[in-house]
Design a protein around this motif. Structure first.
Motif, PDB file in Angstrom:
ATOM      1  N   VAL A 950       0.835  -1.207   0.000  1.00  0.00           N
ATOM      2  CA  VAL A 950       0.000   0.000   0.000  1.00  0.00           C
ATOM      3  C   VAL A 950       0.866   1.252   0.000  1.00  0.00           C
ATOM      4  CG1 VAL A 950      -1.652   1.327   1.378  1.00  0.00           C
ATOM      5  CG2 VAL A 950      -1.989  -1.137   1.048  1.00  0.00           C
ATOM      6  N   LYS A 951       1.910   1.254   0.817  1.00  0.00           N
ATOM      7  CA  LYS A 951       2.781   2.434   0.856  1.00  0.00           C
ATOM      8  C   LYS A 951       3.441   2.684  -0.497  1.00  0.00           C
ATOM      9  CE  LYS A 951       6.306   4.796   3.580  1.00  0.00           C
ATOM     10  NZ  LYS A 951       6.862   5.501   2.430  1.00  0.00           N
ATOM     11  N   LYS A 952       3.905   1.615  -1.140  1.00  0.00           N
ATOM     12  CA  LYS A 952       4.515   1.771  -2.465  1.00  0.00           C
ATOM     13  C   LYS A 952       3.528   2.405  -3.440  1.00  0.00           C
ATOM     14  CE  LYS A 952       7.847  -0.121  -4.082  1.00  0.00           C
ATOM     15  NZ  LYS A 952       9.253   0.243  -4.393  1.00  0.00           N
ATOM     16  N   LEU A 953       2.280   1.938  -3.400  1.00  0.00           N
ATOM     17  CA  LEU A 953       1.273   2.450  -4.326  1.00  0.00           C
ATOM     18  C   LEU A 953       0.892   3.891  -3.989  1.00  0.00           C
ATOM     19  CD1 LEU A 953      -0.980  -0.729  -4.622  1.00  0.00           C
ATOM     20  CD2 LEU A 953       0.654   0.147  -6.295  1.00  0.00           C
ATOM     21  N   LEU A 954       0.825   4.203  -2.716  1.00  0.00           N
ATOM     22  CA  LEU A 954       0.517   5.586  -2.323  1.00  0.00           C
ATOM     23  C   LEU A 954       1.631   6.533  -2.771  1.00  0.00           C
ATOM     24  CD1 LEU A 954      -0.896   4.959   1.266  1.00  0.00           C
ATOM     25  CD2 LEU A 954      -2.190   5.869  -0.680  1.00  0.00           C
ATOM     26  N   ASP A 955       2.872   6.079  -2.636  1.00  0.00           N
ATOM     27  CA  ASP A 955       3.998   6.909  -3.076  1.00  0.00           C
ATOM     28  C   ASP A 955       3.948   7.126  -4.586  1.00  0.00           C
ATOM     29  OD1 ASP A 955       4.861   7.023  -0.483  1.00  0.00           O
ATOM     30  OD2 ASP A 955       6.454   5.521  -0.711  1.00  0.00           O
ATOM     31  N   LEU A 956       3.612   6.076  -5.332  1.00  0.00           N
ATOM     32  CA  LEU A 956       3.480   6.205  -6.796  1.00  0.00           C
ATOM     33  C   LEU A 956       2.344   7.151  -7.149  1.00  0.00           C
ATOM     34  CD1 LEU A 956       3.962   2.497  -7.954  1.00  0.00           C
ATOM     35  CD2 LEU A 956       5.504   4.409  -8.405  1.00  0.00           C
ATOM     36  N   ARG A 957       1.261   7.076  -6.380  1.00  0.00           N
ATOM     37  CA  ARG A 957       0.108   7.944  -6.645  1.00  0.00           C
ATOM     38  C   ARG A 957       0.474   9.409  -6.461  1.00  0.00           C
ATOM     39  NH1 ARG A 957      -3.578  10.632  -3.687  1.00  0.00           N
ATOM     40  NH2 ARG A 957      -5.670  10.904  -4.592  1.00  0.00           N
ATOM     41  N   GLU A 958       1.274   9.673  -5.435  1.00  0.00           N
ATOM     42  CA  GLU A 958       1.647  11.063  -5.165  1.00  0.00           C
ATOM     43  C   GLU A 958       2.533  11.644  -6.265  1.00  0.00           C
ATOM     44  OE1 GLU A 958       0.681  13.451  -2.936  1.00  0.00           O
ATOM     45  OE2 GLU A 958      -0.846  11.907  -2.764  1.00  0.00           O
ATOM     46  N   GLN A 959       3.226  10.775  -7.009  1.00  0.00           N
ATOM     47  CA  GLN A 959       4.068  11.262  -8.110  1.00  0.00           C
ATOM     48  C   GLN A 959       3.222  11.791  -9.272  1.00  0.00           C
ATOM     49  OE1 GLN A 959       6.702   8.070  -9.183  1.00  0.00           O
ATOM     50  NE2 GLN A 959       7.451   7.802  -7.077  1.00  0.00           N
ATOM     51  N   ARG A 960       1.973  11.341  -9.337  1.00  0.00           N
ATOM     52  CA  ARG A 960       0.998  11.804 -10.338  1.00  0.00           C
ATOM     53  C   ARG A 960       1.478  11.603 -11.771  1.00  0.00           C
ATOM     54  NH1 ARG A 960      -3.087  13.961  -7.708  1.00  0.00           N
ATOM     55  NH2 ARG A 960      -2.773  14.791  -5.631  1.00  0.00           N
ATOM     56  N   THR A 961       2.406  10.719 -11.975  1.00  0.00           N
ATOM     57  CA  THR A 961       2.869  10.388 -13.318  1.00  0.00           C
ATOM     58  C   THR A 961       3.171   8.904 -13.352  1.00  0.00           C
ATOM     59  OG1 THR A 961       5.168  10.865 -12.711  1.00  0.00           O
ATOM     60  CG2 THR A 961       3.911  12.644 -13.766  1.00  0.00           C
ATOM     61  N   GLY A 962       3.488   8.419 -14.496  1.00  0.00           N
ATOM     62  CA  GLY A 962       3.981   7.059 -14.598  1.00  0.00           C
ATOM     63  C   GLY A 962       2.909   6.019 -14.821  1.00  0.00           C
ATOM     64  N   ASP A 963       3.330   4.757 -14.692  1.00  0.00           N
ATOM     65  CA  ASP A 963       2.496   3.621 -15.070  1.00  0.00           C
ATOM     66  C   ASP A 963       1.215   3.524 -14.256  1.00  0.00           C
ATOM     67  OD1 ASP A 963       4.415   3.012 -16.889  1.00  0.00           O
ATOM     68  OD2 ASP A 963       5.365   1.444 -15.689  1.00  0.00           O
ATOM     69  N   LEU A 964       1.309   3.780 -12.946  1.00  0.00           N
ATOM     70  CA  LEU A 964       0.126   3.608 -12.103  1.00  0.00           C
ATOM     71  C   LEU A 964      -0.973   4.586 -12.497  1.00  0.00           C
ATOM     72  CD1 LEU A 964      -1.236   2.172  -9.742  1.00  0.00           C
ATOM     73  CD2 LEU A 964      -0.253   3.896  -8.226  1.00  0.00           C
ATOM     74  N   LEU A 965      -0.623   5.852 -12.614  1.00  0.00           N
ATOM     75  CA  LEU A 965      -1.628   6.859 -12.968  1.00  0.00           C
ATOM     76  C   LEU A 965      -2.221   6.565 -14.351  1.00  0.00           C
ATOM     77  CD1 LEU A 965      -2.971   9.512 -12.063  1.00  0.00           C
ATOM     78  CD2 LEU A 965      -1.217  10.739 -13.331  1.00  0.00           C
ATOM     79  N   ASN A 966      -1.365   6.203 -15.295  1.00  0.00           N
ATOM     80  CA  ASN A 966      -1.860   5.880 -16.637  1.00  0.00           C
ATOM     81  C   ASN A 966      -2.813   4.702 -16.599  1.00  0.00           C
ATOM     82  OD1 ASN A 966      -0.268   7.917 -17.698  1.00  0.00           O
ATOM     83  ND2 ASN A 966       1.434   6.555 -18.202  1.00  0.00           N
ATOM     84  N   ALA A 967      -2.457   3.678 -15.807  1.00  0.00           N
ATOM     85  CA  ALA A 967      -3.302   2.489 -15.718  1.00  0.00           C
ATOM     86  C   ALA A 967      -4.647   2.815 -15.078  1.00  0.00           C
ATOM     87  CB  ALA A 967      -2.581   1.395 -14.927  1.00  0.00           C
ATOM     88  N   ILE A 968      -4.629   3.643 -14.032  1.00  0.00           N
ATOM     89  CA  ILE A 968      -5.888   4.024 -13.375  1.00  0.00           C
ATOM     90  C   ILE A 968      -6.773   4.790 -14.347  1.00  0.00           C
ATOM     91  CG2 ILE A 968      -6.883   5.474 -11.562  1.00  0.00           C
ATOM     92  CD1 ILE A 968      -4.446   4.729  -9.827  1.00  0.00           C
ATOM     93  N   ASN A 969      -6.170   5.712 -15.083  1.00  0.00           N
ATOM     94  CA  ASN A 969      -6.956   6.482 -16.067  1.00  0.00           C
ATOM     95  C   ASN A 969      -7.532   5.568 -17.146  1.00  0.00           C
ATOM     96  OD1 ASN A 969      -6.411   8.873 -14.729  1.00  0.00           O
ATOM     97  ND2 ASN A 969      -4.627   9.366 -15.972  1.00  0.00           N
ATOM     98  N   GLU A 970      -6.715   4.613 -17.607  1.00  0.00           N
ATOM     99  CA  GLU A 970      -7.190   3.676 -18.645  1.00  0.00           C
ATOM    100  C   GLU A 970      -8.346   2.825 -18.124  1.00  0.00           C
ATOM    101  OE1 GLU A 970      -3.909   1.328 -19.959  1.00  0.00           O
ATOM    102  OE2 GLU A 970      -2.804   3.057 -20.771  1.00  0.00           O
ATOM    103  N   GLN A 971      -8.220   2.339 -16.890  1.00  0.00           N
ATOM    104  CA  GLN A 971      -9.280   1.479 -16.370  1.00  0.00           C
ATOM    105  C   GLN A 971     -10.533   2.263 -16.030  1.00  0.00           C
ATOM    106  OE1 GLN A 971      -8.170  -1.384 -13.410  1.00  0.00           O
ATOM    107  NE2 GLN A 971      -6.772  -2.437 -14.788  1.00  0.00           N
ATOM    108  N   THR A 972     -10.380   3.522 -15.636  1.00  0.00           N
ATOM    109  CA  THR A 972     -11.551   4.364 -15.416  1.00  0.00           C
ATOM    110  C   THR A 972     -12.312   4.563 -16.732  1.00  0.00           C
ATOM    111  OG1 THR A 972     -10.431   5.527 -13.600  1.00  0.00           O
ATOM    112  CG2 THR A 972     -12.332   6.618 -14.603  1.00  0.00           C
ATOM    113  N   GLU A 973     -11.575   4.840 -17.784  1.00  0.00           N
ATOM    114  CA  GLU A 973     -12.192   4.977 -19.108  1.00  0.00           C
ATOM    115  C   GLU A 973     -12.827   3.652 -19.547  1.00  0.00           C
ATOM    116  OE1 GLU A 973     -10.709   6.119 -23.611  1.00  0.00           O
ATOM    117  OE2 GLU A 973      -9.583   6.898 -21.898  1.00  0.00           O
ATOM    118  N   PHE A 974     -12.156   2.572 -19.237  1.00  0.00           N
ATOM    119  CA  PHE A 974     -12.657   1.239 -19.588  1.00  0.00           C
ATOM    120  C   PHE A 974     -13.979   0.954 -18.877  1.00  0.00           C
ATOM    121  CE2 PHE A 974     -12.729  -3.370 -18.688  1.00  0.00           C
ATOM    122  CZ  PHE A 974     -12.716  -3.866 -19.981  1.00  0.00           C
TER     123      PHE A 974
END
Length: 1082
Positions: A950-974
């Motif tokens: 969870v901490k790793k994912l929260l840290d990635l989320r705070e970066q607001r860039t990269g694979d995680l954010l792109n994947a979340i946006n793609e799945q939201t659109e999906f």
């Protein structure tokens, strides 16, 4: 027709021009060696060339003048067939010359017995001019040696050397005792480490490598094109592999060896051995760890000292020492025996001293080859970024035997499955089958998966059983009562009141010693309705104490839950267990259940899963429903972990080799045993919980609040890394800062020193603890029409007072100031439940203005608020929605109403689309409420691996860039696309769909079907039903295999709920089921 052999003078004249010209001449010579018609003359030419420069001085002069050198390498006592003591080898300036490193390496290889290479398939990495490959073939007669080098010129020279040693001075083949020649046994190929073997699917039994260690890596070196026409300087540096390899070992110059080891894992056979030369400059511990953390056992074959090359700059190592606690190891001269650090060595060398370093030869073999290979195959498949976190080094073999198979299994699951599949809340079928299989195989107890219910922990199992049975009085072993609610342990209500009733919802727990005679005496005197106890060690060996407890509890009509956790061993040689001995010969009495907490693993002392065994069908089913209502699902990854342990213990056993003995039936059923209250049975029967399914008739689950969409790469990487790491620090699992930041940025929700974050392995468990707080305070839970049906059923199960807040279809069944004020203002101590910003299950959104108005009304009315955000974060149709900004409103309300309390409930399910990760958080902003909450102990906390993820994912989320954010946006659109697809299909098939803006659920009313009839098969007969709100779910399930939630779950008349976060195949099947249902309705 062969090419004419040039005269000696012509050949040397061409070589004299330049190194490139010499290489061209040698390449032509190789072509003649490869052609059988010119091979003999070419080999004779080489013999004459060697004789011309036979002395050491002439050989050195030849290298300077003609850019090549032929020299003899003496193997001394290491003789091959025909007692040949030397090899004749050619070198050119663009490849490594044989020197101390390679000679030490060959000495180390010789430490192995002769059988290690005989008839084996071998690869030598960085073969240079091929001398070690040829020497191995000469001495040990392997099946095949593949000499590999990235330098194309090295390969050509190696082939020349092979012909030079496979043929005698007269150009005739030299045969060994097996009637084979070196040409049969050796091949040379251009290859970046093991790429040739990997690409050609060559499985190796031995890998040897004398690989350079670069002290000052040059990242640009490999960016140039690698061709045999490149400059000699570049090709020589290429032989050093100057590029950074992307491994943590790069900082020590060991990156290339690290990559070689990992590539070796992918091509080496299960019992294969890798042998590498390593300079000891980084220190022996670093060298050994390079192998050990990749799952290899290491043996140091040989060690000596070599002088550090005078032209090697070690200032890079001085810099590393300056910026880290690491110290490199050098020695003063060859005689020095006390290590000195790089800085001291640098200063000594600058002053004219000679420095040396250790040079070791290591032999290493994989602990569990198949599993380690599977782990590295997963890492190579898009997860190389986390390879530096992998640590398979273990001091204790039993730890390795447990962790490596699990990591391999986890890797295979994450690699093969894009999502974690649906599992019943009462336990994965696979896991339950493994438990029952272990009981059958090792303890001869004929259980099935339908006797096993899985819980997050032993404490949760015990509390859940007590809440299910709601006994007036329970006696609980003092070692098992520590985490039960404080109210149960302090109540003195053990006698009937004048009215013959006991305090509402009250359970009184009397603590008792674990020893059976004391327990039996208390049972006789107090006549409890439930007993929960373990057994002392000395009593657990035989079944007599257990039988005594069975008899006394049967006699007084009391239920018995016996805990065997302390005596249950996950071992291939489990010690004697009296309880399980009894069960091998006797059916478990209907009033008895066995509790077992799985804690005894070698790796994670705090990773727990528990199970309860009951052979009474009614109890089994009731426990299944109870765990689902109160806790949701037990962490599937925790079940995977213990499932692996059971599997390893069962995998080598032959199935059903010994028929199980006939068991004695129950002696006599307990008369009037404490059962389930009629209200409890009614609540469990009417709650829409998990349906029973079989492998033959799989169900499409549109009734589960869980995402089955593909897990993103960052999520998979974080899960695997959390288990692959060792020695995770507390700061790496501290999620509070990240959660605080997330709720601040998402909702503007403040947290201060009076607030507390509480974590659990599910939001369901946290919600139910809040329900208990409400009951404790004498409050009433107020649910708006159109709330999560499981939450309402759980609140009823816990005997909470519940009020309904009517909502109107005109506003999409949202609460408004008006609809909230009316019902709540007449309620004493109201607790208002609000789901938002995404309202579950309607999928609408509360705007910032709407939620601020609702909170203001609650504050004015003195209501406590449970604000559930756990289904928020996926807004696919949210034009105009700008998020929540609650800070100003909450500050104002807190000032005006100091006792106003909001409990913010949330998870990462929608925020991160995290699939199988079970994690929930709760923020309470009132100290008095925090104290009340903690009085209900027994919360199943997330394991540290989950918090790390969870901490790793929260840290990635705070970066607001990269694979995680792109994947979340793609799945939201999906999900937005899914919503449109399902809406269109439902409307086409006669359903009225409620518009949604977010979340993973859609509400729809079967307007075209209500009042119509459908035929449903029940056993051998067919029944005709008239469809209404109460039976639409069962009708769809029985006729199509699609499971949805009906109007009784949503609370909105007529409207059913469909979950849309299914994997593709199930979603397509769900659409087909909807169409099929339409065709079946008359």
């Amino acid at each position: 027709m062969g090419v004419a052999t040039p005269s000696m003078e012509e050949f040397l004249k061409q070589c004299e021009q330049s190194g490139d010209a010499a290489y061209s001449a040698l390449r032509s010579l190789l072509e003649r060696l490869e052609d059988p018609s010119t091979r003999t003359n070419a080999r004779i030419f080489l013999s004459e060339l060697h004789k011309r420069f036979e002395s050491k001085e002439a050989s050195e002069a030849c290298l300077q003048t003609y850019h090549f050198q032929i020299q003899d390498i003496y193997l001394e006592q290491y003789e091959g067939f025909k007692k040949r003591k030397k090899l004749t080898m050619m070198v050119i300036p663009s490849i490594f010359m044989p020197e101390d490193w390679s000679f030490t390496f060959y000495e180390g290889i010789n430490r192995h017995p002769d059988s290690i290479f005989k008839d084996r398939t071998i690869a030598e990495l960085g073969c240079g001019n091929g001398w070690i490959s040829i020497a191995i073939a000469e001495k040990w007669s392997p099946l095949k040696v593949y000499g590999l080098d990235i330098n194309p010129r090295a390969i050509k020279i190696s082939w020349i050397n092979l012909y030079m040693n496979a043929l005698d001075d007269n150009g005739q083949l030299i045969y060994d005792g097996d009637k084979k020649t070196l040409l049969d046994r050796v091949e040379f190929h251009e290859s970046d480490l093991l790429s040739y073997c990997r690409d050609n699917r060559i499985e190796l039994e031995r890998i040897v490598g004398c690989i350079p260690q670069i002290l000052n890596p040059n990242p640009d070196a490999m960016s140039k094109m690698i061709t045999e026409n490149a400059s000699e300087e570049f090709l020589h540096s290429l032989s050093n592999y100057c590029a950074l390899q992307g491994f943590v070992e790069d900082q020590f110059g060991l990156g290339l060896i690290a990559r070689a080891v990992e590539e070796g894992i992918s091509v080496i056979k299960p019992l294969g051995i890798m042998i590498f030369n390593m300079g000891g400059r980084p220190g022996q511990a670093v060298c050994r760890r390079l192998f050990e953390r990749r799952g290899l056992r290491v043996n140091q074959l040989w060690q000596t000292k070599v002088l550090q090359a005078a032209d090697t700059d070690i200032s890079a190592l001085v810099e590393i020492e300056k910026n880290s606690p690491h110290r490199f190891e050098f020695f003063m001269g060859l005689a020095g025996d006390q290590p000195i650090c790089a800085r001291t060595a640098w200063a000594y060398a600058k002053a004219g001293g000679r420095i040396s370093h250790a040079l070791s030869v290591y032999s290493c073999q994989l602990r569990q080859p198949t599993q380690v290979n599977e782990i590295f195959e997963f890492l190579r498949n898009g997860f190389l970024d986390i390879s530096s976190s992998l640590d398979l080094s273990f001091e204790d073999d039993s730890v390795a035997d447990e962790k490596i198979p699990f990591l391999a299994y986890l890797a295979s699951v994450l690699k093969k499955s894009s999502f974690l599949p649906y599992e019943p809340p009462a336990g994965s079928r696979r896991f339950c089958n493994l438990i029952s299989g272990f009981m059958r195989t090792y303890h001869h107890v004929p259980l099935t998966a339908d006797n096993v219910v899985v819980f997050p922990s032993r404490t949760v199992a015990i509390e859940s059983a007590l809440r299910l049975l709601s006994p007036r009085l329970a006696i609980v072993d003092e070692q098992l009562s520590r985490n039960l609610p404080r109210q149960w342990l302090t109540s003195l209500d053990i006698e009937d009141t004048e009215s013959g009733k006991y305090s509402e919802g009250g359970v009184t727990v009397i603590e008792a010693p674990r020893q059976s005679d004391s327990m039996v005496e208390l049972i006789r005197k107090l006549k409890p309705e439930v007993v929960v106890t373990g057994m002392a060690q000395f009593e657990s060996v035989t079944s007599s104490a257990f039988e005594h407890l069975i008899d006394i509890t049967r006699e007084i009509g009391c239920r018995l839950f016996l805990d065997i956790s302390d005596h249950f061993e996950l071992s291939s040689l489990p010690s004697s267990n009296g309880v399980l001995k009894y069960l091998a010969g006797n059916v478990l009495p209907s009033h008895v259940a066995i509790v077992c907490g799985l804690l005894k693993n070698q790796v994670y002392s705090d990773l727990e899963v528990a199970f309860v065994i009951s052979e009474e069908e009614a109890m089994f089913k009731a426990l299944c429903k109870t765990v689902e209502l109160l806790h949701g699902n037990t962490s599937i990854i925790s079940q995977y972990y213990y499932g692996c342990l059971f599997h390893e213990l069962l995998a080598f056993q032959l199935a059903d080799r010994h028929p199980l003995a006939e068991r004695s039936g129950e002696k006599a059923r307990a008369s009037e045993v404490n059962g389930f209250s009629s209200s409890t049975i009614s609540i469990l029967d009417h709650a829409e919980l998990a349906v029973t399914e079989s492998d033959e008739c799989p169900v499409v689950h549109m009734d589960v609040n869980q995402s089955f969409l593909p897990m993103t790469t960052p999520v998979k990487a974080s899960i695997f890394e959390s288990f692959a790491r060792q020695n995770i620090s507390e700061s790496e699992t501290d999620v509070t800062c990240g959660i605080r930041q997330m709720i601040s940025s998402s909702y503007g929700f403040p947290s201060d020193s009076n607030s507390e974050f509480i974590y659990a392995d599910s939001t369901v468990a946290l919600f139910n603890k809040l329900v208990l707080c409400c009951i404790q305070e004498g409050g009433t839970l107020c649910f708006p029409t159109g709330s999560n049906g499981n939450y309402i059923s759980a609140a009823k199960f816990l005997n909470a007072r519940i009020a309904n807040i009517p909502t109107n279809p005109e506003v999409g069944y949202k609460m408004t100031e008006k609809t909230l004020t009316g019902p709540v203002e007449n309620i004493s101590k109201p607790w208002v439940f609000i789901s938002g910003p995404t309202i579950s299950p309607t999928g609408l959104l509360y705007s910032n203005e709407e939620i601020n108005k609702l909170l203001s009304v609650c504050a004015k009315l003195g209501a406590r608020v449970i604000l559930d955000t756990s289904f928020s974060g996926v807004e696919f149709n949210s034009k105009g929605f700008e998020g929540w900004k609650l800070a100003a409103t909450l500050e104002k309300l807190s000032s005006a109403y100091p006792d106003f309390c909001i409990s913010l409930l949330g998870g990462l399910f929608s925020k991160m689309l995290t699939g199988g990760i079970k994690f929930g958080y709760l923020l309470i902003n009132q100290p008095s409420m925090i104290e009340t909450f903690h009085s209900f102990a027994g919360l199943s906390k997330p394991h540290r691996t989950i918090k790390y993820t969870v901490k790793k994912l929260l840290d990635l989320r705070e970066q607001r860039t990269g694979d995680l954010l792109n994947a979340i946006n793609e799945q939201t659109e999906f999900l937005g696309g899914r919503y449109k697809q399902l809406t269109q299909r439902l409307k086409t098939c006669g359903w009225e769909v409620l518009e949604a803006q977010a979340g993973v659920s859609i509400l729809a009313k079967p307007s075209a079907f209500l009042g119509k009839t459908i035929k449903i098969n029940k056993g051998d007969s067919t029944h005709e039903f008239k469809l209404d709100d109460s039976n639409i779910r069962e009708a769809m399930l029985r006729t199509t295999g699609l499971c949805i939630n009906s109007a009784s779950w949503t609370g909105i008349p007529g409207y059913c709920c469909f979950m849309i976060a299914l994997e593709d195949a199930d979603f397509e099947r769900a659409l087909d089921c909807i169409s099929k249902f339409k065709s079946l309705v008359k």
